[in-house]
Design an enzyme around this catalytic site. Structure first.
Site, PDB file in Angstrom:
ATOM      1  CB  CYS A  47      -0.947   0.000   1.191  1.00  0.00           C
ATOM      2  SG  CYS A  47      -1.616  -1.617   1.575  1.00  0.00           S
ATOM      3  CG  HIS A 102      -6.292   1.560   0.079  1.00  0.00           C
ATOM      4  ND1 HIS A 102      -5.117   2.107  -0.393  1.00  0.00           N
ATOM      5  CD2 HIS A 102      -5.921   0.606   0.979  1.00  0.00           C
ATOM      6  CE1 HIS A 102      -4.093   1.507   0.194  1.00  0.00           C
ATOM      7  NE2 HIS A 102      -4.548   0.594   1.017  1.00  0.00           N
TER       8      HIS A 102
END
Ligand SMILES: [Zn+2]
Lengths: 389, 138
Positions: free
Chosen positions: A85, A334
């Site tokens: 991420c 995201h």
């Protein structure tokens, strides 16, 4: 040779969401287009870092070559950086190194991810493969499960009720509802957030970020070149990076992320500022508990006291330390590889007074902080960014 | 009862077996849990690892005999990764032994929401005729 000063001179953002109208290619073009329109054409870019976190989602090998070609960046060196991420800010960190060292003057950093071509269960499967494949994955510890393990420990140590986490979700959706790029632009109440379906208890649906498609891009340039390209450069003032143990069970504490504290210390030292100097922050709220822990790891609150910031609304756009006034990962979305670049995009927009909806525009942003956490803290990048005009 | 290359612990993964890991799995098939101990510095690891993190020396497997632990943290997984969808909801717990070593496994006999700090016991479970795994009981 001294490292050269480096600034962000342009930024672009694709609409985040379930983008079945697009693939990595089109999303990348959508993020680069506003930069092109602002006058930074392909011939002005010396090299690129093109990033996506998980090639399983598309099956495309050598994706950075595909994207560079698709964007017309012919014969421009390109590179993929991957760190879950934090892929977007890891890319920016790598590009900063090359520009500050004098290898290139102008670079494009573009983060992209297309996650919705597979089912949610499949996407969860791919992401859980970022856990230890021998000792964690076989027990079905999904990505939200890692954060649920932190949440249950935090809630026990500090006697934290779940409703406090729901309030973080309410804030994220309040701002996401005003962000044209957001995946889920709608508001939610504390009751709805608190009572939503369980995902990995104690976390439920409204504690979890979205599986999104999207892209974001920035152009960075060395000081002299930056001043040629814009009157409004945003300087990269501090960079900190950190790491935490692979297996979550091996950490001394689950109420903070060790690598984030290391990264914050390094970033503050390099920038010569402290938490009290930060005008706004974009923090990695992949789960509500992650945002709460970020308040503490970044020094905005003492350990165990982060809840006061959300309960007193100090993290709203007109509070003492505005956090994620773009909807955050929770409401904005995201798309793994795009997330960190999107954080930097948001700080740049806020500094320029371009947050569009006045009810989320933060006053007079001089210094912003981006906090980007990968997996459950194995990677952390923190950027401190300063208004240069 | 020897483990195969395809199936480990609970479920299928793609990571390859090694002689060291096979020894661990074979012991597990006899309901013996192994830790590893560094042959140079004596540091102990659970779950075991073949090389010591501190000095990169080889570790050897030794029987781990503690069974009582306290729940350090937990999650109830309602929405599971694809390969485990049919098993959800299931509970994952990190248990801490009196020695300080920790182990991550399923808690399999809960009747209510777990509580951090509660007592647990380590036990074994035959997944199929080739595979035994460890688990927590409360
Ligand atoms: Zn050793």
């Amino acid at each position: 040779m001294m490292a050269r000063k480096v600034g962000v001179v342009a930024a672009g953002h694709a609409k985040f969401g379930k983008r079945l109208d697009a693939t990595m290619r089109e999303l990348s073009a959508e993020a680069y287009k506003p930069i092109y329109d602002a006058g930074i054409t392909q011939d002005m870019i010396d090299a690129t870092v093109l990033s996506y976190a998980a090639s399983q989602f598309t099956g495309q090998g050598a994706g950075s070559a595909l994207i560079a070609d698709y964007l017309g960046l012919h014969d421009k060196p390109h590179l993929r950086v991957e760190s879950a991420c934090t892929t977007g800010t890891a890319s920016l960190r790598a590009a900063w190194g090359m520009v500050s060292a004098g290898l290139y003057d102008t670079m494009l950093v573009l983060g992209v991810e297309q996650m919705n071509r597979v089912s949610s269960a499949k996407a969860t499967e791919y992401m859980s493969q970022a856990g230890d494949m021998r000792w964690e994955y076989p027990y079905g510890i999904s990505f939200p499960a890692f954060y649920a393990l932190m949440a249950s420990r935090y809630m026990a140590e500090y006697d934290l009720p779940h409703e406090v986490l729901s309030k973080i979700s309410v804030k994220s959706h309040h701002y996401g509802a005003q962000n044209p790029y957001a995946h889920l632009p709608r508001t939610v109440t504390v009751e709805e957030a608190h009572n939503s379906v369980p995902i990995t208890r104690p976390l439920n649906l409204y504690d979890c970020s979205l599986i999104s498609d999207g892209a974001a891009a920035v152009i960075i340039a060395a000081e002299e070149k930056a001043k040629e390209l814009t009157d409004e450069p945003m300087w990269i003032k501090g960079i900190g990076a950190g790491a935490s143990s692979m297996m979550i069970q091996d950490r001394d504490s689950l109420t903070s992320i060790p690598g984030a504290k290391t990264a914050a210390k390094a970033a503050y030292e390099m920038a010569g500022v402290g938490p009290e100097d930060i005008d706004m922050a974009q923090v990695h709220d992949c789960f509500t508990i992650a945002e709460l822990i970020a308040y503490e790891d970044l020094g905005f609150a003492e350990p165990g006291e982060g809840r006061e910031l959300i309960e007193n609304k100090e993290v709203y756009h007109d509070g003492a330390i505005p956090v994620n006034c773009d909807g955050g990962l929770k409401s904005k979305g995201h798309p793994l590889g795009a997330t960190g670049v999107s954080m930097v995009y948001e700080i740049y927009s806020q500094m320029r007074g371009e947050a569009k909806e006045p009810s989320r525009q933060i006053d007079d942003v001089q210094i912003g902080l981006a906090h980007n956490v990968g997996q459950s803290g194995q990677f952390v990048n923190i950027f401190i960014l300063e208004r240069g005009w | 009862m020897a483990a195969t290359d395809e199936v480990y612990l609970g479920y299928t993964t793609d990571e390859a077996t090694t002689p060291f890991f096979r020894e661990f799995l074979d012991a597990l098939a006899e309901e013996t849990l192994m830790k590893s101990v560094c042959t140079e510095c004596g540091r102990e690891y659970l779950p075991p690892r073949e090389y010591c993190q501190d000095d990169l020396s080889k570790c050897e497997l030794k029987e781990f005999k503690e069974r009582e632990a306290k729940l350090y943290s937990y999650t109830i997984v309602d929405f599971a990764p694809e390969t485990l969808s049919s098993k959800a909801p299931y509970v994952v717990g990190i248990g801490e032994f009196p020695s300080g070593l920790r182990l991550t496994a399923h808690i399999t006999n809960l009747m209510s929401v777990p509580e951090v700090g509660m007592d647990m016991k380590l036990a074994f479970d035959e997944v199929d005729e080739r595979l035994v795994t460890y688990k927590w009981l409360v």
